[in-house]
Design a protein around this motif. Structure first.
Motif, PDB file in Angstrom:
ATOM      1  N   GLN A  56       0.867  -1.175   0.000  1.00  0.00           N
ATOM      2  CA  GLN A  56       0.000   0.000   0.000  1.00  0.00           C
ATOM      3  C   GLN A  56       0.904   1.224   0.000  1.00  0.00           C
ATOM      4  N   GLY A  57       0.587   2.185  -0.862  1.00  0.00           N
ATOM      5  CA  GLY A  57       1.333   3.430  -0.875  1.00  0.00           C
ATOM      6  C   GLY A  57       2.016   3.699  -2.198  1.00  0.00           C
ATOM      7  N   PRO A  58       2.669   4.865  -2.285  1.00  0.00           N
ATOM      8  CA  PRO A  58       3.261   5.336  -3.540  1.00  0.00           C
ATOM      9  C   PRO A  58       4.618   4.690  -3.846  1.00  0.00           C
ATOM     10  N   VAL A  59       4.609   3.702  -4.736  1.00  0.00           N
ATOM     11  CA  VAL A  59       5.835   3.003  -5.117  1.00  0.00           C
ATOM     12  C   VAL A  59       6.211   3.377  -6.547  1.00  0.00           C
ATOM     13  N   SER A  60       7.469   3.729  -6.755  1.00  0.00           N
ATOM     14  CA  SER A  60       8.006   3.989  -8.091  1.00  0.00           C
ATOM     15  C   SER A  60       8.830   2.789  -8.529  1.00  0.00           C
ATOM     16  N   THR A  61       8.894   2.587  -9.847  1.00  0.00           N
ATOM     17  CA  THR A  61       9.605   1.439 -10.410  1.00  0.00           C
ATOM     18  C   THR A  61      10.711   1.914 -11.335  1.00  0.00           C
ATOM     19  N   TYR A  62      11.888   1.303 -11.185  1.00  0.00           N
ATOM     20  CA  TYR A  62      13.028   1.578 -12.058  1.00  0.00           C
ATOM     21  C   TYR A  62      13.386   0.294 -12.795  1.00  0.00           C
ATOM     22  N   ASP A  63      13.409   0.341 -14.112  1.00  0.00           N
ATOM     23  CA  ASP A  63      13.743  -0.797 -14.967  1.00  0.00           C
ATOM     24  C   ASP A  63      15.267  -0.931 -14.972  1.00  0.00           C
ATOM     25  N   SER A  64      15.803  -1.781 -14.088  1.00  0.00           N
ATOM     26  CA  SER A  64      17.247  -1.789 -13.840  1.00  0.00           C
ATOM     27  C   SER A  64      18.056  -2.801 -14.640  1.00  0.00           C
ATOM     28  N   SER A  65      17.405  -3.767 -15.278  1.00  0.00           N
ATOM     29  CA  SER A  65      18.146  -4.755 -16.071  1.00  0.00           C
ATOM     30  C   SER A  65      17.183  -5.437 -17.037  1.00  0.00           C
ATOM     31  N   ASP A  66      17.720  -6.338 -17.831  1.00  0.00           N
ATOM     32  CA  ASP A  66      16.879  -7.077 -18.773  1.00  0.00           C
ATOM     33  C   ASP A  66      15.886  -7.987 -18.069  1.00  0.00           C
ATOM     34  N   TRP A  67      16.200  -8.390 -16.833  1.00  0.00           N
ATOM     35  CA  TRP A  67      15.350  -9.361 -16.161  1.00  0.00           C
ATOM     36  C   TRP A  67      14.673  -8.858 -14.887  1.00  0.00           C
ATOM     37  N   VAL A 132      25.026 -17.008 -10.286  1.00  0.00           N
ATOM     38  CA  VAL A 132      23.679 -16.460 -10.055  1.00  0.00           C
ATOM     39  C   VAL A 132      22.931 -16.317 -11.375  1.00  0.00           C
ATOM     40  N   GLU A 133      23.586 -15.739 -12.372  1.00  0.00           N
ATOM     41  CA  GLU A 133      22.945 -15.523 -13.661  1.00  0.00           C
ATOM     42  C   GLU A 133      22.585 -16.845 -14.335  1.00  0.00           C
ATOM     43  N   ALA A 134      23.386 -17.878 -14.153  1.00  0.00           N
ATOM     44  CA  ALA A 134      23.060 -19.192 -14.679  1.00  0.00           C
ATOM     45  C   ALA A 134      21.786 -19.742 -14.035  1.00  0.00           C
ATOM     46  N   MET A 135      21.595 -19.468 -12.746  1.00  0.00           N
ATOM     47  CA  MET A 135      20.366 -19.906 -12.070  1.00  0.00           C
ATOM     48  C   MET A 135      19.149 -19.172 -12.638  1.00  0.00           C
ATOM     49  N   PHE A 136      19.277 -17.860 -12.903  1.00  0.00           N
ATOM     50  CA  PHE A 136      18.168 -17.104 -13.484  1.00  0.00           C
ATOM     51  C   PHE A 136      17.831 -17.613 -14.882  1.00  0.00           C
ATOM     52  N   GLU A 137      18.852 -17.902 -15.677  1.00  0.00           N
ATOM     53  CA  GLU A 137      18.631 -18.406 -17.028  1.00  0.00           C
ATOM     54  C   GLU A 137      17.934 -19.757 -16.999  1.00  0.00           C
ATOM     55  N   ALA A 138      18.254 -20.586 -16.023  1.00  0.00           N
ATOM     56  CA  ALA A 138      17.628 -21.899 -15.907  1.00  0.00           C
ATOM     57  C   ALA A 138      16.148 -21.784 -15.542  1.00  0.00           C
ATOM     58  N   GLU A 139      15.781 -20.719 -14.824  1.00  0.00           N
ATOM     59  CA  GLU A 139      14.399 -20.532 -14.395  1.00  0.00           C
ATOM     60  C   GLU A 139      13.516 -19.926 -15.488  1.00  0.00           C
ATOM     61  N   THR A 140      14.109 -19.282 -16.497  1.00  0.00           N
ATOM     62  CA  THR A 140      13.306 -18.633 -17.532  1.00  0.00           C
ATOM     63  C   THR A 140      13.214 -19.445 -18.794  1.00  0.00           C
TER      64      THR A 140
END
Length: 140
Positions: A56-67, A132-140
Motif C-alpha cells: 500500500q502506498g506510492p511506489v516507483s519502479t526503475y527498470d534496472s536490467s533485462d530481467w 547467479v545468472e546461470a540460475m536465473f537463465e535456468a528458471e526462464t
C-alpha cells in the motif's frame, strides 16, 4: 528466524508512506552486484518473498536490467523491492521489515563484485555473478 512458510511479516519505508506485508521464504541474501551497491549505498540485504508481497502506498519502479525492476518509495526514496520481470520472485529489503533480526544469513551473491574493504562473517554459500545468472537463465 521467522517461520517463512507461514508467517506474514509487516514493514514500511522510512517515511511510512509505503507499508507492506509478505511471507518470507528462507533466510537473508547479501548481494554485492554493482547495481545493488549503488542503490543501497552498500551491500544489499534482502529476503525472497515469492509473489506474497502486498503493498500500500506510492511506489516507483526503475527498470534496472533485462530481467528485473527495482521499486522504491515515491516519497522518501527508500529502497524496498526487487522483482523479476517474468514474475515469481520478489525480494524485499530486510531493513524495511519491522524486525530485521528474524532473518539468518542464507548466502552472498555476486561475491566476485564485492569490494575488498569489508567481509561478512559466517559460513554460508558465496556465489559469483556467473553462478547467479546461470540460475536465473535456468528458471526462464
Amino acid at each position: 528466524m521467522a517461520d517463512a512458510a507461514s508467517e506474514r511479516l509487516k514493514g514500511q519505508c522510512l517515511c511510512g508512506a509505503v507499508t507492506f506485508s509478505a511471507i518470507p521464504q528462507g533466510g537473508m541474501h547479501a548481494c554485492h552486484c554493482p547495481s545493488c551497491r549503488r542503490q543501497s549505498g552498500g551491500v544489499s540485504l534482502s529476503v525472497h518473498c515469492g509473489d506474497s508481497l502486498e503493498v500500500q502506498g506510492p511506489v516507483s519502479t526503475y527498470d534496472s536490467s533485462d530481467w528485473a525492476v527495482r521499486q522504491f518509495c515515491s516519497s522518501c526514496g527508500s529502497n524496498l523491492f526487487w522483482r523479476l520481470k517474468a514474475g515469481g520472485m520478489t525480494t524485499v529489503s530486510v531493513q524495511a521489515f519491522e524486525d530485521p533480526s528474524v532473518f539468518d544469513m542464507a548466502d552472498e551473491i555476486y561475491i566476485d563484485c564485492k569490494p575488498g574493504n569489508y567481509d561478512l562473517a559466517g559460513n554460508h554459500p558465496r556465489l559469483t555473478g556467473a553462478e547467479v545468472e546461470a540460475m536465473f537463465e535456468a528458471e526462464t
